[in-house]
Enzyme design. Structure first.
Site, PDB file in Angstrom:
ATOM      1  N   ASP A   1       0.824  -1.200   0.000  1.00 41.76           N
ATOM      2  CA  ASP A   1       0.000   0.000   0.000  1.00 41.76           C
ATOM      3  C   ASP A   1       0.869   1.266   0.000  1.00 41.76           C
ATOM      4  O   ASP A   1       1.847   1.351   0.750  1.00 41.76           O
ATOM      5  CB  ASP A   1      -0.880  -0.015   1.261  1.00 41.76           C
ATOM      6  CG  ASP A   1      -1.942   1.048   1.252  1.00 41.76           C
ATOM      7  OD1 ASP A   1      -2.821   0.998   0.377  1.00 41.76           O
ATOM      8  OD2 ASP A   1      -1.894   1.943   2.127  1.00 41.76           O
TER       9      ASP A   1
ATOM     10  N   GLU B   1      14.243 -15.511   0.911  1.00 42.22           N
ATOM     11  CA  GLU B   1      14.527 -16.587   1.878  1.00 42.22           C
ATOM     12  C   GLU B   1      13.604 -17.773   1.627  1.00 42.22           C
ATOM     13  O   GLU B   1      13.810 -18.856   2.155  1.00 42.22           O
ATOM     14  CB  GLU B   1      14.276 -16.096   3.318  1.00 42.22           C
ATOM     15  CG  GLU B   1      15.323 -15.138   3.841  1.00 42.22           C
ATOM     16  CD  GLU B   1      14.846 -14.432   5.125  1.00 42.22           C
ATOM     17  OE1 GLU B   1      13.784 -14.790   5.682  1.00 42.22           O
ATOM     18  OE2 GLU B   1      15.545 -13.492   5.545  1.00 42.22           O
TER      19      GLU B   1
HETATM   20  C1  NOJ Z   1      -4.344   2.998  -0.976  1.00 39.77           C
HETATM   21  C2  NOJ Z   1      -5.492   2.082  -0.733  1.00 39.77           C
HETATM   22  O1  NOJ Z   1      -5.790   1.402  -1.925  1.00 39.77           O
HETATM   23  C3  NOJ Z   1      -6.630   2.949  -0.253  1.00 39.77           C
HETATM   24  O2  NOJ Z   1      -7.835   2.227  -0.182  1.00 39.77           O
HETATM   25  C4  NOJ Z   1      -6.262   3.535   1.090  1.00 39.77           C
HETATM   26  O3  NOJ Z   1      -7.267   4.428   1.487  1.00 39.77           O
HETATM   27  C5  NOJ Z   1      -4.939   4.285   1.006  1.00 39.77           C
HETATM   28  N1  NOJ Z   1      -3.944   3.581   0.289  1.00 39.77           N
HETATM   29  C6  NOJ Z   1      -4.395   4.555   2.390  1.00 39.77           C
HETATM   30  O4  NOJ Z   1      -3.975   3.366   2.990  1.00 39.77           O
END
Ligand code: NOJ
Length: 563
Positions: free
Chosen positions: A223, A278
């Protein structure tokens, strides 16, 4: 393509079973709280996913990407994680997770889980400890705390905005009850940003990656992978002085933004790569990095995460010229870097593509204007939107690289644009009034049956309301129904499995500019008519088409494969 990382054989099964399975995979994103509910509380859960493994197998996907399922207050749909090494009790337990993993493995489906390293939730043990600890303490150093400006520190350390609207800094109350320091949150205030300069933070994420790898997880979706490193030297620039953010083909190319896409972030992923390697086969990763196209390769390098999302098609109109240039550019990049391309039209953050393509001239800002106008279903040409979505998806499945699908697109599901404010959950709706309606409309739980309180999603009402018209998109209505979107996806994925190769495509000329036609080295051809009139098809056998042919011609908004 670099010889180091490419395979030259045509047998996708070999690619899929070996260490390179991820290079040409069809990956299905599950948003767990909206997929299938097994215990009747209106919230999808892990056992619900396990129960649907036969469905996933019949769809013909290679892997599942699971959005966050960790304990969370759901301030941001689970992207506010309380504990990175556990399952939200409302979604099940680690034992349920293991059962799901085993069921997926038995069905030959790989599993990718979401890792959220930029921020935790404000309920994370470490954040609670930071709040209870004094300024300058080791506990505070795991996050980004700063003194405020102004005489009494009453002003935020900078005027930066958070992604969801409102300030990116939140002031805390110190343990002694006095107004105190501020912490940085690039997203909601319930999502404090970690300090990646802190070795404990780095170590803890390595532990998390091993924890899930040891449990049999095959890969990770990272993310906001481009946000982890920040330059917070003082004085911090004001928001007016910040460089323009770079995504797709616009914006920054030099890593000079204080919090997006800084070069040092790749040191983190080099460390992660050692952990991935790993394992046998090595664990894989895909970066969610909204960066300039020329900066994507570093996230996707074999020394880094291996793959990065390319959101270019997701941001494009249904237009032959745009598709042609995006595909050409990304395949050239894949050839230069050796990292396979990724393709995606829909996910949990954007308006579903079956709806985007049915909005008049895309509705502005990829449908955001439509949402702001009330998101009425009557403003969407559902038939055109679905025809185009099917054509676009069939084209995507014929491209070299990985295809990422979002739950419900295999049903041709439309966005729910008109969710009442009282039912909305997304922080961007609450924090950015009049600018963002939020992303709840693509997160409405799936319809499995044509009838019932929650269309088979749950025995209780779904946590986001499902409209009546969901009935017609239900799995039950499409399963075994010739011509349904579900059957189109199943057949396309089945064919793709036998036809997909690592080799690139060659564009073929068509007399009509609104037609895109390409061929793969094994003779697999894909033709898409983006225009309004039926066009002639090249010679060969049509093995699948996204809409029926008309008098042997390829109608508007249709893709066909020919071998
Ligand atoms: C990207 C994620 O896809 C989204 O849903 C989220 O709100 C933001 N990152 C923050 O984590």
């Amino acid at each position: 393509m670099s010889t180091k990382t490419s395979t030259t054989h045509n047998d996708i099964n070999e690619v899929l079973s070996g260490a390179n399975w991820w290079r040409q995979a069809a990956v299905y994103q599950i948003y767990p709280r909206s997929f299938s509910d097994s215990n009747g509380d209106g919230l999808g859960d892990i056992a619900g996913i396990t129960a649907k493994v036969p469905y996933l197998k019949s769809l013909g996907i290679d892997a599942v990407w699971l959005s966050p399922f960790y304990p969370s207050a759901l301030a941001d749909g689970g992207y506010d994680v309380d504990d990175y090494r556990d399952v939200d009790p409302r979604l099940g337990s680690l034992a349920d997770f293991d059962k799901m993993t085993a069921a997926l493995r038995a069905a030959g489906i790989k599993l990718i889980v979401d890792i959220v390293p930029n921020h935790s939730s404000d309920r994370h043990e470490w954040f609670k400890e930071a709040l209870a600890s004094p300024k300058g303490s080791a506990a505070r150093d795991r996050y980004i705390f700063r003194d405020g400006l102004g005489e009494n520190g009453e002003l935020p350390p900078s005027d930066w905005d958070s992604k969801f609207g409102g300030p990116a800094w939140e002031r805390i109350t110190e343990p002694d009850g006095t107004p105190g320091q501020w912490y940085l949150h690039l997203f909601a205030k319930e999502q404090p940003d970690f300090n990646w300069g802190n070795p404990e933070v780095r170590e803890d994420f390595l532990k998390t990656l091993r924890f899930w790898s040891d449990r049999g997880v095959d890969g990770f979706r990272i993310d906001v992978a481009h946000a982890l490193i920040k330059d917070l030297s003082e004085p911090m620039p004001s928001k007016a002085e910040l460089p323009v953010e770079g995504t797709g083909i616009d914006g920054l190319v030099d890593g000079s933004h204080p919090f997006w896409d800084r070069d040092d972030v790749h040191e983190i992923y080099a460390e992660w790569r050692k952990v991935f390697n790993e394992y046998a086969p090595p664990r894989t990763a895909v970066a969610e990095a909204w960066v300039h196209a020329v900066r994507r390769g570093r996230y996707a390098s074999p020394e880094g995460l291996g793959q990065a999302f390319n959101f270019d098609l997701l941001q494009a109109d249904f237009d032959a010229g745009q598709f042609h240039s995006i595909i050409t550019k990304n395949l050239a990049e894949a050839a230069a870097t050796g990292a396979p391309s990724t393709w995606v039209f829909s996910n949990h953050d954007v308006i579903r593509h079956a709806t985007r393509y049915g909005l008049p001239s895309d509705g502005g800002r990829h449908g955001q204007e439509w949402l702001l106008d009330g998101g009425s279903p009557s403003a969407v040409d559902v038939e055109v939107g679905l025809r185009r979505a099917r054509a676009a998806s069939l084209l995507m499945f014929a491209l070299p690289g990985s295809a990422y699908l979002y739950q419900g697109e295999e049903l041709g599901l439309q966005e729910v644009g008109d969710i009442p404010a009282s039912d909305r959950q997304d922080p961007s709706f609450f924090r950015n009034p009049g600018v963002d309606i939020g992303r709840d409309g693509c997160r409405v739980p799936l319809p499995w049956t044509t009838e019932g309180l929650a269309f088979g999603f749950s025995d209780a009402a779904a946590h986001l309301p499902q409209p009546e018209w969901f009935s017609r998109y239900a799995v039950e209505a499409q399963d075994g129904t010739p011509g349904s979107t579900l059957e189109l996806y199943r057949e396309a994925l089945r064919l793709r499995r036998s036809l997909q190769t690592e080799e690139q495509l060659k564009w073929l000329n068509h007399t009509d500019d609104s037609v895109l036609h390409f061929i793969r080295p094994n003779g697999w051809q894909s033709v898409t008519n983006f225009g309004t009139e039926p066009v002639d098809l090249p010679a060969g056998t049509v093995v699948i088409s996204s809409s029926p042919l008309t008098d042997g011609k390829l109608p508007a908004d249709t893709t066909a494969w020919i071998i």
